[in-house]
Design an enzyme around this catalytic site. Structure first.
Site, PDB file in Angstrom:
ATOM      1  N   ASP A  44       0.843  -1.203   0.000  1.00 16.80           N
ATOM      2  CA  ASP A  44       0.000   0.000   0.000  1.00 16.80           C
ATOM      3  C   ASP A  44       0.876   1.250   0.000  1.00 16.80           C
ATOM      4  OD1 ASP A  44       0.862  -0.168   2.613  1.00 16.80           O
ATOM      5  OD2 ASP A  44      -1.137  -0.019   3.512  1.00 16.80           O
ATOM      6  N   SER A  45       2.198   1.057   0.033  1.00 19.56           N
ATOM      7  CA  SER A  45       3.121   2.177  -0.193  1.00 19.56           C
ATOM      8  C   SER A  45       2.851   2.821  -1.551  1.00 19.56           C
ATOM      9  CB  SER A  45       4.582   1.705  -0.129  1.00 19.56           C
ATOM     10  OG  SER A  45       4.794   0.573  -0.952  1.00 19.56           O
ATOM     11  N   LYS A 112      -1.015  -9.503   3.137  1.00 17.88           N
ATOM     12  CA  LYS A 112      -0.260  -8.981   4.280  1.00 17.88           C
ATOM     13  C   LYS A 112      -1.133  -8.035   5.078  1.00 17.88           C
ATOM     14  CE  LYS A 112       3.361  -5.932   3.804  1.00 17.88           C
ATOM     15  NZ  LYS A 112       2.873  -4.773   4.584  1.00 17.88           N
ATOM     16  N   GLU A 114      -1.145  -5.525   8.842  1.00 18.78           N
ATOM     17  CA  GLU A 114      -0.309  -4.919   9.878  1.00 18.78           C
ATOM     18  C   GLU A 114      -0.922  -5.143  11.259  1.00 18.78           C
ATOM     19  OE1 GLU A 114       0.475  -0.793   8.964  1.00 18.78           O
ATOM     20  OE2 GLU A 114       1.212  -1.271   6.944  1.00 18.78           O
ATOM     21  N   GLU A 181       9.651  -4.293  10.270  1.00 18.27           N
ATOM     22  CA  GLU A 181      10.035  -3.003   9.679  1.00 18.27           C
ATOM     23  C   GLU A 181      10.600  -2.064  10.747  1.00 18.27           C
ATOM     24  OE1 GLU A 181       7.165  -1.127   7.099  1.00 18.27           O
ATOM     25  OE2 GLU A 181       8.333   0.727   6.984  1.00 18.27           O
TER      26      GLU A 181
HETATM   27  O1  KIV Z   1       3.607  -1.101   1.607  1.00 18.72           O
HETATM   28  C1  KIV Z   1       4.783  -1.482   1.585  1.00 18.72           C
HETATM   29  O2  KIV Z   1       5.536  -1.249   0.635  1.00 18.72           O
HETATM   30  C2  KIV Z   1       5.275  -2.248   2.722  1.00 18.72           C
HETATM   31  C3  KIV Z   1       6.751  -2.510   2.798  1.00 18.72           C
HETATM   32  C4  KIV Z   1       7.472  -1.280   3.150  1.00 18.72           C
HETATM   33  C5  KIV Z   1       7.058  -3.632   3.736  1.00 18.72           C
HETATM   34  O3  KIV Z   1       4.515  -2.629   3.564  1.00 18.72           O
END
Ligand code: KIV
EC number: 2.1.2.11
Length: 261
Positions: A44-45, A112, A114, A181
């Site tokens: 989600d980056s 994934k 969090e 992280e």
């Molecule tokens: O969203 C992302 O790119 C991430 C990585 C930084 C692990 O969660």
């Protein structure tokens, strides 16, 4: 267990390191696959590095599914991880399961999410129902509005202990992978030793089972990168120079060339 995931577990036992990179579309996924990357994270980056936002909170599940589909088409043999975005899973296991199904239908192999021990029941619910889950602890960017900034985690004894307990609880609940992280190197090394699932580090030192970097940091496409990221090329400069040359050549009628007829 999925053959590709079994290989990751085997490699952890053998001490073979794996490389993961983020990608958000087909051409970058294809480049990563061709380069021999083992895993691609549709992070989600994307809200920050592609969307230009200040954090990841604006990213929606629909956007994640759209980008996951593009990445999957270029990913070859890479294992594809996709982020559940903020707001799509925190209410409870059933909400998370529904969101995960959307990303699996888009082609993701692993979703994934969090959070620490508080997410263990969600991880268990999803993994018992056919979904591979990667948990993510340490600096969890979706909590930035609560913290006020992107802060390193686990830097004092209490928070290090809490993260160690989180890692155990998430692995016990059935997570297949754990992202660590922005935590101290020694803590990441201890967690990696303590749990049997592969750890994937970012800003967590050299001792995790795998590393992940944001593609745009690695290729030098943004103006700045976090201190732990290495810019392997200054891709932004190379691309800007190419674009400037195009502008110049159009301006002086060098491009397109004159044809004979
Ligand atoms: O969203 C992302 O790119 C991430 C990585 C930084 C692990 O969660």
């Amino acid at each position: 267990m999925h053959k590709k995931i079994a290989r990751w577990v085997q490699d952890k036992k053998s001490g073979i390191k794996r490389a993961v990179v983020t990608a958000y579309d087909y051409p970058f996924a294809r480049l990563a696959a061709e380069a021999g990357v083992h895993g691609i994270l549709v992070g989600d980056s994307l809200g920050m590095v592609v969307g230009g936002g200040g954090d990841t909170l604006g990213v929606t599940l629909e956007q994640m599914a759209y980008h996951t589909g593009m990445v999957v088409r270029g990913a070859g043999d890479c294992l594809v991880f996709a982020d559940l975005p903020f707001g799509s899973y925190e209410k409870g296991p059933e909400q998370a399961w529904g969101a995960a199904v959307t990303l699996l239908r888009a082609g993701a192999d692993v979703i994934k999410l969090e959070g620490g021990a508080e997410m263990a029941s969600t991880v268990a619910f999803c993994s018992e129902r056919g979904i591979n889950v990667c948990a993510h602890i340490g600096l969890t960017p979706q909590r930035v509005r609560q913290w006020g900034s992107f802060q390193r985690q686990g830097t004092d004894v209490d928070s290090a202990r809490r993260l160690q307990a989180d890692a155990g609880a998430l692995a016990e609940a059935g997570a297949r992978f754990l992202v660590l992280e922005a935590v101290p190197d020694a803590l990441a090394a201890n967690i990696t030793r303590d749990i049997t699932i592969p750890t994937i580090g970012i800003g967590a030192g050299p001792d995790t089972d795998a590393q992940v970097l944001v593609m745009h940091d690695l290729l030098g496409l943004g103006t700045e990168s976090p201190p732990f990221a290495r810019r392997y090329i200054e891709g932004g400069r190379i691309m800007r120079d190419a674009l400037a040359e195009y502008v110049r050549e159009v301006g002086n009628s060098q491009f397109p060339p004159h044809r004979k007829r």
